[in-house]
Design an enzyme around this catalytic site. Structure first.
Site, mmCIF file in Angstrom:
data_model
loop_
_atom_site.group_PDB
_atom_site.id
_atom_site.type_symbol
_atom_site.label_atom_id
_atom_site.label_comp_id
_atom_site.label_asym_id
_atom_site.label_seq_id
_atom_site.Cartn_x
_atom_site.Cartn_y
_atom_site.Cartn_z
ATOM 1 N N LEU A 15 0.821 -1.210 0.000
ATOM 2 C CA LEU A 15 0.000 0.000 0.000
ATOM 3 C C LEU A 15 0.853 1.257 0.000
ATOM 4 C CD1 LEU A 15 -2.664 -1.102 2.638
ATOM 5 C CD2 LEU A 15 -2.919 -1.080 0.160
ATOM 6 N N GLY A 18 8.100 3.672 3.175
ATOM 7 C CA GLY A 18 8.775 4.812 3.750
ATOM 8 C C GLY A 18 10.243 4.523 3.929
ATOM 9 N N VAL A 23 4.039 -0.619 4.067
ATOM 10 C CA VAL A 23 2.701 -0.979 4.528
ATOM 11 C C VAL A 23 2.115 -1.979 3.541
ATOM 12 C CG1 VAL A 23 0.377 -0.157 5.060
ATOM 13 C CG2 VAL A 23 2.351 1.263 5.617
ATOM 14 N N LYS A 38 1.707 -2.141 8.915
ATOM 15 C CA LYS A 38 2.930 -1.363 8.801
ATOM 16 C C LYS A 38 4.094 -2.203 9.328
ATOM 17 C CE LYS A 38 4.806 3.135 10.279
ATOM 18 N NZ LYS A 38 4.444 4.435 10.887
ATOM 19 N N ASP A 130 2.864 16.742 11.358
ATOM 20 C CA ASP A 130 3.177 16.470 9.953
ATOM 21 C C ASP A 130 1.879 16.314 9.157
ATOM 22 O OD1 ASP A 130 4.827 16.188 7.762
ATOM 23 O OD2 ASP A 130 5.078 14.020 8.013
#
Length: 479
Positions: A15, A18, A23, A38, A130
């Site tokens: 999905l 990072g 994920v 995650k 963020d």
């Protein structure tokens, strides 16, 4: 191909990803329930262990309709698994048309959802730090959900607020006081970020590279300049609320209570429309997954924000998402997200030639949704690959193909920041190809600009046939 993660749960496509992990989508083979998992490798990224623990602890405290739910976590062989609500509607940025934005009534709806979630966070003494479209997801009912609490921290404990001093966030969205090098209040900083998100939704572009006196666009805004883009594309009532939210002075900046009373926020648009029911299977019950190895949930929250950017001294600086210099340090961190944006239809079991009663007969495409950054090619797999390779070279992208049919593409965005996205070619019955693009790292709006540029050159090869064919024989599954 799908793989079994734990008994009864299949791990499907990626999905998002990072700097420290990715994920994945988990699907229950019997019930069809979906969970976003995650994955963080703590062996490869030992410096983020404390930060991940804090992220989990903060996220477990949250229960709100406009915040992604966390179902649990487990740690196994140096890998942290965090189980999250799956938002099948994808990321907010995919609803923003570059240089255009979206309908004002849609922007108002999403902004209301965002403010509701932020108000809840602040009531618990938590700031996100963020907020940006890439960290705002949409569920199957088109409800906005705040996600990614990797930079969140506690600003209030036992009824007492504390000042923050860490520089973190994503440059175009971060508040000016965060970059000042001085202490700042967390709540106004989050509100500022919400205002920049609203500008992006209404104008289809970001107002500045960073809110500093070295940025001409920001200085112009401070001096009440509204003749340039994106301001000239935004109507006066919306500009009014933006003026109060994007006030460079934190004490004079609108609070949540004032935002909710503003005329633009409460306005009833003439064409409010009927909410679109987006595809996807909602989770109607709590998913039973193992907690961490101790069987306990984190309950005690630290008062300081752990950091990632300096591996030798991680107590002295936070991450700025875009790569930029603070003093002499280079810092950067990718967020985790779920870029799976639908438009109007899900490739259902009927399309896939699968059964609906049992998830065991579902292909990995069962949860694939029609997103805006996807097209069907009327060329075969090899010709599609060669044409894409030609265009990537023509446009000067840095790219690699691994495995076959999966392209990782890198470039600089409009602000000269790193942008990475993927293109995956999947053969459909040997006669056509599904070409799927998704963001890996960087600005979502700029990613869509690049997609539109590539799609424009691919237009002669794009099929106009609706996506109603069977995918039972599809190969090279989207990762």
């Amino acid at each position: 191909m799908s793989t079994e993660f734990v008994e009864g749960w299949e791990m499907l496509h990626t999905l998002g990803e990072g700097a420290f992990g990715e994920v994945k989508l988990l699907l229950n083979k019997v019930s069809g329930d979906a969970v976003a998992m995650k994955i963080v490798d703590l062996v490869k990224n030992a410096n983020v262990t404390t930060s991940i623990k804090k992220e989990i602890a903060i996220h477990k405290k949250l229960n709100h309709p406009h915040i992604i739910k966390v179902y649990g976590n487990r740690k196994e062989q140096g890998v942290e698994y965090i189980f999250l609500e799956y938002a099948s509607g994808g990321e907010l940025f995919d609803r923003i048309e570059p240089d255009i934005g979206m309908k004002p009534q849609d922007a108002q709806k999403y902004f209301r959802h965002l403010i509701s979630g932020v108000e809840y966070l602040h009531s618990l003494g938590i700031v996100h730090r963020d907020i940006k479209p890439e960290n705002l997801l949409l569920d199957e009912h088109d409800n906005l959900k705040i996600t990614d609490f990797g930079m969140a921290t506690i600003f209030r404990m036992n009824g007492k607020d504390r000042m923050l001093d860490k520089q973190c966030g994503t440059l175009p969205y971060v508040a000016p006081e965060v970059l000042s090098g001085k202490q700042y209040h967390g709540e106004p900083a989050d509100i500022w970020s919400c205002g920049v998100v609203l500008v992006a939704m209404l104008g289809g572009e970001l107002p500045w590279d960073s809110p500093t006196n070295h940025c001409e666009d920001y200085v112009s805004w401070k001096e009440c300049g509204i003749t340039k883009q994106p301001w000239c594309k935004i109507e006066n009532l919306a500009l009014s609320i933006l003026r109060r939210i994007l006030n460079h002075s934190p004490p004079r900046r609108y609070k949540v209570s004032e935002i909710k009373q503003h005329q633009w926020f409460t306005k009833q648009f003439k064409d409010q429309g009927t909410p679109v029911k987006l595809p996807g299977t909602p989770l109607k019950k709590k998913i039973k997954l193992n907690r961490d190895s101790t069987g306990r949930e984190e309950a005690i929250l630290a008062c300081s924000q752990p950091v990632h950017c300096d591996r030798t001294n991680q107590n002295h600086c936070d991450e700025l998402q875009d790569r930029t210099s603070i003093g002499k340090k280079q810092v950067g961190l990718c967020s985790f997200s779920q870029p799976t944006n639908p438009e109007h239809m899900l490739l259902t079991s009927q399309c896939l030639g699968t059964q609906t009663q049992s998830g065991s007969n579902q292909t990995p495409l069962h949860r694939l949704v029609k997103r805006m950054t996807r097209c069907i090619m009327n060329t075969d797999f090899d010709k599609t690959r060669k044409e894409l390779e030609r265009l990537l070279d023509l446009f000067g992208y840095t790219w690699r193909e691994c495995p076959q049919g999966t392209f990782t593409i890198s470039c600089k965005d409009i602000r000269k920041m790193d942008l990475t996205f993927k293109a995956n070619a999947m053969s459909l019955n040997g006669v056509s190809v599904l070409l799927d693009f998704r963001l890996s790292h960087g600005c979502g709006i700029d990613f869509k600009r690049h997609f539109l540029k590539i799609r424009g050159k691919l237009k002669p090869f794009i099929s106009e046939v609706p996506m109603t064919w069977s995918l039972a024989d599809a190969t090279n599954t989207i990762p």
